[in-house]
Every structure is written in structure tokens, then in C-alpha cells.
Motif scaffolding. Sequence first.
Motif, mmCIF file in Angstrom:
data_model
loop_
_atom_site.group_PDB
_atom_site.id
_atom_site.type_symbol
_atom_site.label_atom_id
_atom_site.label_comp_id
_atom_site.label_asym_id
_atom_site.label_seq_id
_atom_site.Cartn_x
_atom_site.Cartn_y
_atom_site.Cartn_z
ATOM 1 N N TYR A 1 17.800 -8.002 3.422
ATOM 2 C CA TYR A 1 17.234 -6.690 3.138
ATOM 3 C C TYR A 1 18.108 -5.587 3.729
ATOM 4 O O TYR A 1 18.893 -5.815 4.642
ATOM 5 C CB TYR A 1 15.837 -6.555 3.760
ATOM 6 N N GLN A 2 17.911 -4.396 3.224
ATOM 7 C CA GLN A 2 18.409 -3.189 3.875
ATOM 8 C C GLN A 2 17.246 -2.216 3.978
ATOM 9 O O GLN A 2 16.423 -2.112 3.068
ATOM 10 C CB GLN A 2 19.583 -2.583 3.093
ATOM 11 N N GLY A 3 17.159 -1.515 5.093
ATOM 12 C CA GLY A 3 16.046 -0.601 5.298
ATOM 13 C C GLY A 3 16.410 0.448 6.319
ATOM 14 O O GLY A 3 17.338 1.233 6.118
ATOM 15 N N MET A 4 15.695 0.467 7.460
ATOM 16 C CA MET A 4 16.053 1.420 8.504
ATOM 17 C C MET A 4 17.500 1.187 8.924
ATOM 18 O O MET A 4 18.030 0.096 8.794
ATOM 19 C CB MET A 4 15.113 1.290 9.710
ATOM 20 N N TRP A 5 18.151 2.228 9.432
ATOM 21 C CA TRP A 5 19.520 2.075 9.894
ATOM 22 C C TRP A 5 19.681 2.854 11.192
ATOM 23 O O TRP A 5 18.770 3.564 11.636
ATOM 24 C CB TRP A 5 20.515 2.527 8.833
ATOM 25 N N ALA B 1 9.640 -2.390 9.159
ATOM 26 C CA ALA B 1 8.193 -2.217 9.316
ATOM 27 C C ALA B 1 7.885 -1.657 10.702
ATOM 28 O O ALA B 1 7.176 -0.648 10.840
ATOM 29 C CB ALA B 1 7.485 -3.548 9.099
ATOM 30 N N ALA B 2 8.420 -2.282 11.737
ATOM 31 C CA ALA B 2 8.184 -1.794 13.102
ATOM 32 C C ALA B 2 8.692 -0.372 13.277
ATOM 33 O O ALA B 2 8.065 0.441 13.974
ATOM 34 C CB ALA B 2 8.854 -2.731 14.098
ATOM 35 N N ALA B 3 9.811 -0.059 12.643
ATOM 36 C CA ALA B 3 10.419 1.263 12.800
ATOM 37 C C ALA B 3 9.514 2.393 12.313
ATOM 38 O O ALA B 3 9.704 3.546 12.724
ATOM 39 C CB ALA B 3 11.754 1.316 12.068
ATOM 40 N N GLN B 4 8.538 2.085 11.465
ATOM 41 C CA GLN B 4 7.610 3.128 11.017
ATOM 42 C C GLN B 4 6.820 3.713 12.191
ATOM 43 O O GLN B 4 6.354 4.852 12.130
ATOM 44 C CB GLN B 4 6.643 2.555 9.965
ATOM 45 N N LEU C 1 0.821 -1.208 0.000
ATOM 46 C CA LEU C 1 0.000 0.000 0.000
ATOM 47 C C LEU C 1 0.860 1.265 0.000
ATOM 48 O O LEU C 1 0.558 2.230 -0.711
ATOM 49 C CB LEU C 1 -0.927 0.003 1.217
ATOM 50 N N GLY C 2 1.912 1.260 0.812
ATOM 51 C CA GLY C 2 2.796 2.418 0.835
ATOM 52 C C GLY C 2 3.423 2.683 -0.519
ATOM 53 O O GLY C 2 3.588 3.834 -0.935
ATOM 54 N N LYS C 3 3.778 1.613 -1.226
ATOM 55 C CA LYS C 3 4.353 1.771 -2.565
ATOM 56 C C LYS C 3 3.316 2.279 -3.554
ATOM 57 O O LYS C 3 3.619 3.106 -4.427
ATOM 58 C CB LYS C 3 4.939 0.445 -3.028
ATOM 59 N N LEU C 4 2.071 1.809 -3.424
ATOM 60 C CA LEU C 4 1.011 2.320 -4.293
ATOM 61 C C LEU C 4 0.740 3.802 -4.035
ATOM 62 O O LEU C 4 0.442 4.566 -4.959
ATOM 63 C CB LEU C 4 -0.270 1.507 -4.088
ATOM 64 N N MET C 5 0.865 4.224 -2.773
ATOM 65 C CA MET C 5 0.669 5.629 -2.413
ATOM 66 C C MET C 5 1.959 6.435 -2.548
ATOM 67 O O MET C 5 1.943 7.658 -2.386
ATOM 68 C CB MET C 5 0.135 5.733 -0.979
ATOM 69 N N GLN C 6 3.077 5.713 -2.803
ATOM 70 C CA GLN C 6 4.396 6.322 -2.983
ATOM 71 C C GLN C 6 4.841 7.139 -1.774
ATOM 72 O O GLN C 6 5.450 8.207 -1.901
ATOM 73 C CB GLN C 6 4.411 7.185 -4.250
ATOM 74 N N GLN C 7 4.531 6.599 -0.567
ATOM 75 C CA GLN C 7 4.929 7.262 0.674
ATOM 76 C C GLN C 7 5.330 6.217 1.716
ATOM 77 O O GLN C 7 4.764 5.125 1.758
ATOM 78 C CB GLN C 7 3.764 8.089 1.251
ATOM 79 N N PRO C 8 6.300 6.538 2.593
ATOM 80 C CA PRO C 8 6.587 5.655 3.721
ATOM 81 C C PRO C 8 5.459 5.738 4.744
ATOM 82 O O PRO C 8 4.773 6.764 4.854
ATOM 83 C CB PRO C 8 7.894 6.222 4.292
ATOM 84 N N ASN D 1 12.035 6.038 1.378
ATOM 85 C CA ASN D 1 11.521 5.002 0.491
ATOM 86 C C ASN D 1 10.092 4.639 0.870
ATOM 87 O O ASN D 1 9.752 4.585 2.054
ATOM 88 C CB ASN D 1 12.400 3.753 0.555
ATOM 89 N N PRO D 2 9.235 4.385 -0.098
ATOM 90 C CA PRO D 2 7.825 4.128 0.203
ATOM 91 C C PRO D 2 7.606 2.802 0.919
ATOM 92 O O PRO D 2 8.467 1.928 0.933
ATOM 93 C CB PRO D 2 7.174 4.127 -1.180
ATOM 94 N N GLY D 3 6.415 2.671 1.491
ATOM 95 C CA GLY D 3 6.060 1.444 2.196
ATOM 96 C C GLY D 3 6.814 1.342 3.497
ATOM 97 O O GLY D 3 6.873 2.286 4.290
ATOM 98 N N ILE D 4 7.424 0.179 3.742
ATOM 99 C CA ILE D 4 8.227 -0.008 4.952
ATOM 100 C C ILE D 4 9.693 0.352 4.701
ATOM 101 O O ILE D 4 10.516 0.282 5.603
ATOM 102 C CB ILE D 4 8.099 -1.437 5.503
ATOM 103 N N GLY D 5 10.024 0.711 3.476
ATOM 104 C CA GLY D 5 11.336 1.277 3.176
ATOM 105 C C GLY D 5 12.469 0.291 3.033
ATOM 106 O O GLY D 5 13.591 0.600 3.435
#
Length: 362
Positions: free
Chosen positions: A337-341, A313-316, A127-134, A352-356
Motif C-alpha cells: 500500500y501507499q498512504g500516509m508519508w 489508519a493509526a495516522a488519522q 465508512l470514510g469512503k462512503l462519506m467521501q472524507q478522511p 483521500n477518503p477513509g484511511i487514505g
Amino acid sequence: MLNRTSKQDLHFFSDAVVKKMGKFTLYYKPYSLVLNHVFTVASGSRSSTPVVLVALEYDGVVGYGEASMPFYLGESHETVLGFLAQVDLSSFSNPFLTEDILSYVDQLMLKNTAAKASIDIALHDLLGKLMQQPWYRIWGFNPENTPNTSFTIGIDKPDVIREKVKEAKPYKLLKVKLGLDSDKEMIETIREVTDAPICVDVNQGWKDRREALEMAHWLEERGVVFIEQPMPKERIDDNAWLTENSPLPTIADEAVQRLSDVPKASGVYSGINIKLMKCTGLREARAMVELARNYDLKVMLGCMTETSCAISAAAQLAPAVDWADLDGALLIGNDVYQGMWVDDGKIMLSDNPGIGVNFIKN
């Protein structure tokens, strides 16, 4: 313009189970996370954790999810794969029917919370990717308000403890596992190496409330900031007595699994630890944060041993909580994966959109 999925995005799932479900396609495969150190808590030791990694595709866009199953959750590769085999989203016309989809997933079977979380996380990422927002931005959270994450030190021999603490030097808060006869030795060993603030996780290991209170006073004198799940969750009166008399806040972990458990923590603990794998994912986790605030409970955001998928995901939700323990991916050697840091101990969120998250390039 929305980026559609490339074949490379799903390369990791080339050997996965593939389920066509109307407009949705679900991919899932078992994976095992290898810990950098043997991890010991009051209830046992482990060197790996089984997970199931998930991808959910809709209209050429893919969201990623994960189920992590430490042994005490009662889930396994077999149970999660069995649960996902029952999921059928073909009756849903689009992924924006979030409440309907996740309510359906939740009622499929009792428990299986990690399996349910894998769908929830993948759906939110999609959904976040469809909305293009984190998601932190969709929810209106300020990424500058993220707390530091603690770094976990499992129970071990003194020489290993010292080495682990040295490895954790970049982190501003240490989370120390207690609950055995070696509790004081653990803390004293750590204090030989660092004066960084400590939180302790007893994992229900203390059995006598007066001894627990004595430990709470002893720990306060040594720079401990709170105590997580000090006594068995069934000992409600003892935990409430300890909370009332303790100089340190107490945080419920095993005692609070899902949204319905939050009111029960009021008057028994000072706060709660929310984990996606316990509560079925982001949808319920956010509701737990809001309900906890209504009861004037502190909120900690925790994790299992997970890849950066579930951690990101949790970091959101991190800007909305008091404390965070999102080090699960830092404790493993085979993240995909790589995401939050983490920067100087602080949780950092990307645009990055979604969970990033993205796959690590090999």
C-alpha cells in the motif's frame, strides 16, 4: 459522485478467502512482511512479521484492513484466519452501525486484538469512503498538528547501528531499543553519529529500580526525551517509584493494552503508548486518547511492523497525540500500500477518503 470498486481494486485479493455475509463481503489472506534489517529487542529477534490483509466490501465500495502479529502478541496466521472465519456480518443492514458491528466483533472471542483490529480498520476505511472524507477530518482534527514520527533503531552491533542511524537521517527523533547489557554502548554509538533527540524503548528489560533510575539520569544527559516501558509491567510499585523520581517521562506500552488499562496507568507512568493491534482498532484507540487526557497522561501513538494500511489508519489520530512512532512500514521491503508519508520527519496526511490508502502500482 462516489467511486465504486473496480476489479483492479480487489486484484490483490484474487487468491483470498471470500465470505459473503448478507450485504457485506469479506476478503482475507495471509501475507508476510520482510524486514530490511534483523530486528532485535530485549525479548528476541526477528526478520519477518506475519500479517493478514483484509478487504470489506459493501454496495460496491471496499475498505482495507490489516492484522499484524509479532510473536509476543500471541496471535498467528492460524489464529487470525480462524477468528475471521467466525465473523458473520449478515445480521447488520449497513456499515454505519459501527458500535453494534464492532461490539459484536469484540465479543466473538477473548483477546485476538489484532484480528479484531483488521475488521475495525476495514470498516473505518469503508465508512470514510462512503462519506467521501478522511477520518482525521471526520473527527475534526487539524492535519497540520501531526507530530514527527520517530524512526526505530533495533539492538545490534556498533557498525550496524551506525549504518542504521545514517539511514534514519531524515527523521527528527530516533527510537532506540534497549534492555540488555549493551544499553550504554548503544547510546554512545549513536551519539558518535548524530545529536538528534532520542526516545528509548526498554521493552520491560530493566529489573532493578535503582539501576533504572541511574540509567534515566544518564540518558537525560545524552539527549533522551522519554523512556518507554522501563520495567516489567507486573512491577507496578517499581514503575511508579521510577516515574516519581525519574528526570524523564515514562511511557507504558506492554502495561496498557486496552481502554480498561488506561486508569491503571495513572500514577504509575507519565503516559501511554496506543497501538491499534493491541486495542482492537480505531474505535477504541480514539476512546483511549480521550480517557488518557482525562487522567492527565501523555499520549504516544505506536505501531507494530505493519504495511501502510494499518500505519495510515493509526495516522488519522496523529494530530491528537504528543508523540508518534509510526515507522512500521518504513522498516519493511514489501509494502503493498501507499498512504500516509513522512516529509522532513513529519507525518503527512492525504485528502483521500477513509484511511487514505491505495495499492502500490506494480
